[in-house]
Scaffold this active site. Sequence first.
Site, PDB file in Angstrom:
ATOM      1  CE  LYS A 151     -82.854  18.836 -52.346  1.00  0.00           C
ATOM      2  NZ  LYS A 151     -81.400  18.920 -52.148  1.00  0.00           N
ATOM      3  CD  GLU A 184     -76.107  19.320 -44.886  1.00  0.00           C
ATOM      4  OE1 GLU A 184     -76.796  18.347 -45.199  1.00  0.00           O
ATOM      5  OE2 GLU A 184     -76.574  20.460 -44.667  1.00  0.00           O
TER       6      GLU A 184
HETATM    7  N1  PMP Z   1     -77.383  17.643 -47.674  1.00  0.00           N
HETATM    8  C1  PMP Z   1     -77.403  18.563 -48.661  1.00  0.00           C
HETATM    9  C2  PMP Z   1     -76.874  19.932 -48.382  1.00  0.00           C
HETATM   10  C3  PMP Z   1     -77.915  18.223 -49.931  1.00  0.00           C
HETATM   11  O1  PMP Z   1     -77.939  19.145 -50.909  1.00  0.00           O
HETATM   12  C4  PMP Z   1     -78.370  16.904 -50.165  1.00  0.00           C
HETATM   13  C5  PMP Z   1     -78.867  16.514 -51.517  1.00  0.00           C
HETATM   14  N2  PMP Z   1     -80.210  16.836 -51.670  1.00  0.00           N
HETATM   15  C6  PMP Z   1     -78.339  15.988 -49.106  1.00  0.00           C
HETATM   16  C7  PMP Z   1     -77.834  16.396 -47.872  1.00  0.00           C
HETATM   17  C8  PMP Z   1     -78.846  14.588 -49.275  1.00  0.00           C
HETATM   18  O2  PMP Z   1     -80.259  14.567 -49.321  1.00  0.00           O
HETATM   19  P1  PMP Z   1     -81.038  13.436 -50.103  1.00  0.00           P
HETATM   20  O3  PMP Z   1     -80.576  12.120 -49.540  1.00  0.00           O
HETATM   21  O4  PMP Z   1     -82.459  13.701 -49.798  1.00  0.00           O
HETATM   22  O5  PMP Z   1     -80.699  13.577 -51.539  1.00  0.00           O
END
Ligand code: PMP
Length: 254
Positions: A151, A184
């Site tokens: 991330k 995604e």
């Molecule tokens: N994919 C991406 C590219 C993201 O930025 C996020 C948001 N953090 C998610 C998926 C979803 O992750 P989470 O459920 O942990 O917020």
Amino acid sequence: MSRIAYVNGSYVPLREASVHVEDRGYQFADGVYEVVALRGNRLVDAQGHFDRLWRSMNELSIDPPMTEQAMRLVIDQLVRRNRLPNALIYIQVTRGVAARDFKFPKANPAGSESALVITVRPAKLDHSQQLRDGVRVVTTPDLRWKRRDIKSVALLPQVLAKQKAAEAGAFEAWMVDDDGFITEGSSSNAWILTRDAKLITRQATNMILKGVTRTSLLRFAEEQGITIEERAFTPDEAYQAVEAFVSSATTFLL
Ligand code: PMP
């Protein structure tokens, strides 16, 4: 009341909060982050977010700026000081401040030089109208690097994707890989429910971020006895699906 941020050891009014111009996060996007929802004064899926933050730091050899326990205390303090029961907690760790040079700065024998910023932003976490009406999604080529499991604060492809969505009057952009499969959303995971009642979301490899909300949803679906397939799917399959939705800490499920 002024919002309070945490910046490298101090609690400061947000308008005075700043970082050094030679912070490597600013110059190289050499940093990682997390966004955690606070609902009714409770952090949602906190452990999953801390675990992923530590994993992201570890993958990039960024020293944790403090222990998880200490970070939880800082967040607790920030939540108290900001008095926002429903909010988004933003946590950012960068490799810190150093003269601009691509190589990692030499480790400081006195301890970690990583920079830590935490902010709290008021959030309307009630999405009931969007849940009722649905949200629009556009597709766009996935322009990112191959470590999407980290991330990282390097978010330019997602900035462009979300801007494209906004200009089209859509809520999210689903990014499509070179083989024509959806990876995604720009800030969410992508899901479909097929006509034969299979729940599909892409397998969590280096090609997507393993959403903490995704992990929770998979667990709920399993508990409900829903058939799950973790695999890539195409925009055409999404058109054929009975449902399509996104998941993230900010939206939960839309
Ligand atoms: N994919 C991406 C590219 C993201 O930025 C996020 C948001 N953090 C998610 C998926 C979803 O992750 P989470 O459920 O942990 O917020």
